[in-house]
Design a protein around this motif. Structure first.
Motif, PDB file in Angstrom:
ATOM      1  N   SER A 277       0.833  -1.199   0.000  1.00  0.00           N
ATOM      2  CA  SER A 277       0.000   0.000   0.000  1.00  0.00           C
ATOM      3  C   SER A 277       0.867   1.248   0.000  1.00  0.00           C
ATOM      4  O   SER A 277       2.053   1.201   0.346  1.00  0.00           O
ATOM      5  CB  SER A 277      -0.926   0.012   1.219  1.00  0.00           C
ATOM      6  OG  SER A 277      -0.165   0.142   2.400  1.00  0.00           O
ATOM      7  N   LEU A 278       0.243   2.340  -0.381  1.00  0.00           N
ATOM      8  CA  LEU A 278       0.931   3.619  -0.335  1.00  0.00           C
ATOM      9  C   LEU A 278      -0.079   4.706  -0.039  1.00  0.00           C
ATOM     10  O   LEU A 278      -1.259   4.571  -0.345  1.00  0.00           O
ATOM     11  CB  LEU A 278       1.680   3.891  -1.641  1.00  0.00           C
ATOM     12  CG  LEU A 278       1.030   3.491  -2.942  1.00  0.00           C
ATOM     13  CD1 LEU A 278       0.575   4.704  -3.698  1.00  0.00           C
ATOM     14  CD2 LEU A 278       2.044   2.733  -3.758  1.00  0.00           C
ATOM     15  N   VAL A 279       0.394   5.754   0.600  1.00  0.00           N
ATOM     16  CA  VAL A 279      -0.468   6.877   0.944  1.00  0.00           C
ATOM     17  C   VAL A 279      -0.129   8.027   0.011  1.00  0.00           C
ATOM     18  O   VAL A 279       1.030   8.450  -0.067  1.00  0.00           O
ATOM     19  CB  VAL A 279      -0.298   7.296   2.417  1.00  0.00           C
ATOM     20  CG1 VAL A 279      -1.116   8.550   2.719  1.00  0.00           C
ATOM     21  CG2 VAL A 279      -0.684   6.157   3.350  1.00  0.00           C
TER      22      VAL A 279
ATOM     23  N   THR B 222      -5.269   6.095   0.765  1.00  0.00           N
ATOM     24  CA  THR B 222      -4.466   4.873   0.846  1.00  0.00           C
ATOM     25  C   THR B 222      -4.836   4.017  -0.342  1.00  0.00           C
ATOM     26  O   THR B 222      -6.002   3.669  -0.536  1.00  0.00           O
ATOM     27  CB  THR B 222      -4.719   4.122   2.165  1.00  0.00           C
ATOM     28  OG1 THR B 222      -4.355   4.980   3.251  1.00  0.00           O
ATOM     29  CG2 THR B 222      -3.885   2.837   2.230  1.00  0.00           C
ATOM     30  N   MET B 223      -3.836   3.703  -1.143  1.00  0.00           N
ATOM     31  CA  MET B 223      -4.020   2.925  -2.359  1.00  0.00           C
ATOM     32  C   MET B 223      -3.282   1.601  -2.206  1.00  0.00           C
ATOM     33  O   MET B 223      -2.226   1.549  -1.571  1.00  0.00           O
ATOM     34  CB  MET B 223      -3.472   3.682  -3.570  1.00  0.00           C
ATOM     35  CG  MET B 223      -3.955   5.125  -3.701  1.00  0.00           C
ATOM     36  SD  MET B 223      -5.708   5.291  -4.019  1.00  0.00           S
ATOM     37  CE  MET B 223      -5.789   4.746  -5.717  1.00  0.00           C
ATOM     38  N   VAL B 224      -3.835   0.546  -2.785  1.00  0.00           N
ATOM     39  CA  VAL B 224      -3.192  -0.768  -2.750  1.00  0.00           C
ATOM     40  C   VAL B 224      -2.887  -1.178  -4.186  1.00  0.00           C
ATOM     41  O   VAL B 224      -3.760  -1.135  -5.056  1.00  0.00           O
ATOM     42  CB  VAL B 224      -4.086  -1.829  -2.070  1.00  0.00           C
ATOM     43  CG1 VAL B 224      -3.455  -3.220  -2.145  1.00  0.00           C
ATOM     44  CG2 VAL B 224      -4.344  -1.445  -0.618  1.00  0.00           C
ATOM     45  N   ALA B 225      -1.627  -1.564  -4.419  1.00  0.00           N
ATOM     46  CA  ALA B 225      -1.205  -2.014  -5.745  1.00  0.00           C
ATOM     47  C   ALA B 225      -1.690  -3.445  -5.953  1.00  0.00           C
ATOM     48  O   ALA B 225      -1.634  -4.275  -5.036  1.00  0.00           O
ATOM     49  CB  ALA B 225       0.314  -1.944  -5.863  1.00  0.00           C
TER      50      ALA B 225
ATOM     51  N   VAL C 145       5.059  -2.810  -3.629  1.00  0.00           N
ATOM     52  CA  VAL C 145       5.393  -1.518  -4.234  1.00  0.00           C
ATOM     53  C   VAL C 145       6.851  -1.159  -3.962  1.00  0.00           C
ATOM     54  O   VAL C 145       7.431  -1.613  -2.968  1.00  0.00           O
ATOM     55  CB  VAL C 145       4.477  -0.388  -3.715  1.00  0.00           C
ATOM     56  CG1 VAL C 145       3.022  -0.672  -4.057  1.00  0.00           C
ATOM     57  CG2 VAL C 145       4.641  -0.157  -2.221  1.00  0.00           C
ATOM     58  N   PRO C 146       7.443  -0.341  -4.819  1.00  0.00           N
ATOM     59  CA  PRO C 146       8.806   0.114  -4.559  1.00  0.00           C
ATOM     60  C   PRO C 146       8.867   0.958  -3.283  1.00  0.00           C
ATOM     61  O   PRO C 146       7.889   1.611  -2.909  1.00  0.00           O
ATOM     62  CB  PRO C 146       9.130   0.989  -5.786  1.00  0.00           C
ATOM     63  CG  PRO C 146       8.176   0.549  -6.844  1.00  0.00           C
ATOM     64  CD  PRO C 146       6.941   0.126  -6.118  1.00  0.00           C
ATOM     65  N   GLY C 147      10.034   0.949  -2.651  1.00  0.00           N
ATOM     66  CA  GLY C 147      10.259   1.819  -1.512  1.00  0.00           C
ATOM     67  C   GLY C 147      10.318   3.268  -1.978  1.00  0.00           C
ATOM     68  O   GLY C 147      10.270   3.557  -3.178  1.00  0.00           O
ATOM     69  N   LEU C 148      10.453   4.177  -1.029  1.00  0.00           N
ATOM     70  CA  LEU C 148      10.437   5.594  -1.349  1.00  0.00           C
ATOM     71  C   LEU C 148      11.766   6.236  -0.970  1.00  0.00           C
ATOM     72  O   LEU C 148      12.236   6.098   0.165  1.00  0.00           O
ATOM     73  CB  LEU C 148       9.284   6.266  -0.589  1.00  0.00           C
ATOM     74  CG  LEU C 148       8.803   7.620  -1.071  1.00  0.00           C
ATOM     75  CD1 LEU C 148       8.346   7.571  -2.531  1.00  0.00           C
ATOM     76  CD2 LEU C 148       7.664   8.111  -0.189  1.00  0.00           C
ATOM     77  N   ILE C 149      12.370   6.920  -1.911  1.00  0.00           N
ATOM     78  CA  ILE C 149      13.604   7.678  -1.663  1.00  0.00           C
ATOM     79  C   ILE C 149      13.197   9.065  -1.184  1.00  0.00           C
ATOM     80  O   ILE C 149      12.473   9.778  -1.878  1.00  0.00           O
ATOM     81  CB  ILE C 149      14.465   7.777  -2.940  1.00  0.00           C
ATOM     82  CG1 ILE C 149      14.897   6.387  -3.393  1.00  0.00           C
ATOM     83  CG2 ILE C 149      15.675   8.685  -2.697  1.00  0.00           C
ATOM     84  CD1 ILE C 149      15.536   6.352  -4.778  1.00  0.00           C
ATOM     85  N   LEU C 150      13.637   9.433   0.000  1.00  0.00           N
ATOM     86  CA  LEU C 150      13.301  10.729   0.597  1.00  0.00           C
ATOM     87  C   LEU C 150      14.505  11.653   0.455  1.00  0.00           C
ATOM     88  O   LEU C 150      15.593  11.345   0.940  1.00  0.00           O
ATOM     89  CB  LEU C 150      12.925  10.539   2.070  1.00  0.00           C
ATOM     90  CG  LEU C 150      11.860   9.466   2.340  1.00  0.00           C
ATOM     91  CD1 LEU C 150      11.672   9.253   3.826  1.00  0.00           C
ATOM     92  CD2 LEU C 150      10.550   9.837   1.662  1.00  0.00           C
ATOM     93  N   ARG C 151      14.303  12.796  -0.196  1.00  0.00           N
ATOM     94  CA  ARG C 151      15.426  13.665  -0.540  1.00  0.00           C
ATOM     95  C   ARG C 151      15.469  14.990   0.205  1.00  0.00           C
ATOM     96  O   ARG C 151      16.438  15.735   0.048  1.00  0.00           O
ATOM     97  CB  ARG C 151      15.430  13.931  -2.043  1.00  0.00           C
ATOM     98  CG  ARG C 151      15.769  12.689  -2.848  1.00  0.00           C
ATOM     99  CD  ARG C 151      16.170  13.065  -4.231  1.00  0.00           C
ATOM    100  NE  ARG C 151      16.852  11.947  -4.871  1.00  0.00           N
ATOM    101  CZ  ARG C 151      16.851  11.736  -6.167  1.00  0.00           C
ATOM    102  NH1 ARG C 151      16.214  12.569  -6.967  1.00  0.00           N
ATOM    103  NH2 ARG C 151      17.493  10.708  -6.672  1.00  0.00           N
ATOM    104  N   ASN C 152      14.450  15.311   0.976  1.00  0.00           N
ATOM    105  CA  ASN C 152      14.478  16.585   1.708  1.00  0.00           C
ATOM    106  C   ASN C 152      13.622  16.480   2.965  1.00  0.00           C
ATOM    107  O   ASN C 152      12.937  15.480   3.175  1.00  0.00           O
ATOM    108  CB  ASN C 152      14.029  17.748   0.805  1.00  0.00           C
ATOM    109  CG  ASN C 152      12.640  17.547   0.235  1.00  0.00           C
ATOM    110  OD1 ASN C 152      11.692  17.267   0.957  1.00  0.00           O
ATOM    111  ND2 ASN C 152      12.522  17.686  -1.088  1.00  0.00           N
ATOM    112  N   ASP C 153      13.671  17.508   3.776  1.00  0.00           N
ATOM    113  CA  ASP C 153      12.954  17.487   5.052  1.00  0.00           C
ATOM    114  C   ASP C 153      11.438  17.373   4.879  1.00  0.00           C
ATOM    115  O   ASP C 153      10.770  16.738   5.696  1.00  0.00           O
ATOM    116  CB  ASP C 153      13.290  18.726   5.882  1.00  0.00           C
ATOM    117  CG  ASP C 153      14.685  18.666   6.486  1.00  0.00           C
ATOM    118  OD1 ASP C 153      15.320  17.589   6.435  1.00  0.00           O
ATOM    119  OD2 ASP C 153      15.139  19.698   7.021  1.00  0.00           O
TER     120      ASP C 153
END
Length: 182
Positions: free
Chosen positions: A87-89, A113-116, A126-134
């Motif tokens: 899932s992803l939000v 909230t969505m489910v693939a 689902v792929p993980g999430l790369i977080l690039r800023n605050d």
């Protein structure tokens, strides 16, 4: 091997002119029209991130902060804020703009909230999430916190239902806008 995608890879904006047929009896844009657009942009954003068909599992907090008028442009900006296993939000910010006066209003923010889903109609990782800023880190953390609060809320709802005591409940309802007739 786990794959990861950046937030920007799936960010999506949908803009639409609000036409008279979208108006409710009060002359404002019907909330259901806005909700439908939110579902569309959430789907596109989630599907871009997941690389798969996605379904809406839940919607959190569609609070309408300002009315939308006929003739305004509505823009819905969506981004993946949090990911779980399948899932992803998707966070969605909705703004309206009066094209004549250039007045911009924030009309609402919500979280879908969505489910693939795989081609076999089963949940899909689902792929993980790369977080690039605050901001992205804060949004991910808020998504995790919202997930924990939702679990707590569900547990409390179950507790209230199972611990129902009629006499105690009657006492708690005194002063509320209800009348018990038995």
């Amino acid at each position: 091997m786990d794959t990861y995608k950046t937030v920007s890879q799936s960010q999506t904006t949908l803009t639409e002119l609000m036409i008279p047929s979208y108006a409710n009896f009060g002359g404002k844009i019907h909330g259901g029209i806005i909700m439908g657009l939110m579902d569309k942009v959430a789907y596109v954003c989630a599907a871009k991130h997941a690389g798969a068909y996605c379904v809406t599992a839940s919607v959190e907090g569609i609070d309408f902060l300002a009315p939308v008028e006929v003739g305004e442009m509505v823009s819905l900006m969506a981004s993946v804020n949090y990911v779980g296993k399948t899932s992803l939000v998707v966070g969605i910010r909705v703004i309206s703009e009066n094209v004549k006066t250039q007045e911009v209003k924030h009309t609402n923010t919500s979280y879908f909230t969505m489910v693939a889903m795989s081609d076999g109609h089963t949940p899909f990782k689902v792929p993980g999430l790369i977080l690039r800023n605050d901001v992205e880190i804060r949004r991910f953390y808020q998504g995790l916190h919202r997930k924990q609060l939702k679990k707590y809320y569900q547990q409390e709802e179950s507790r209230v239902k199972s611990d129902f005591e009629r006499d105690e409940t009657f006492e708690l309802l005194k002063g509320e806008r209800c009348r018990i007739e038995r």
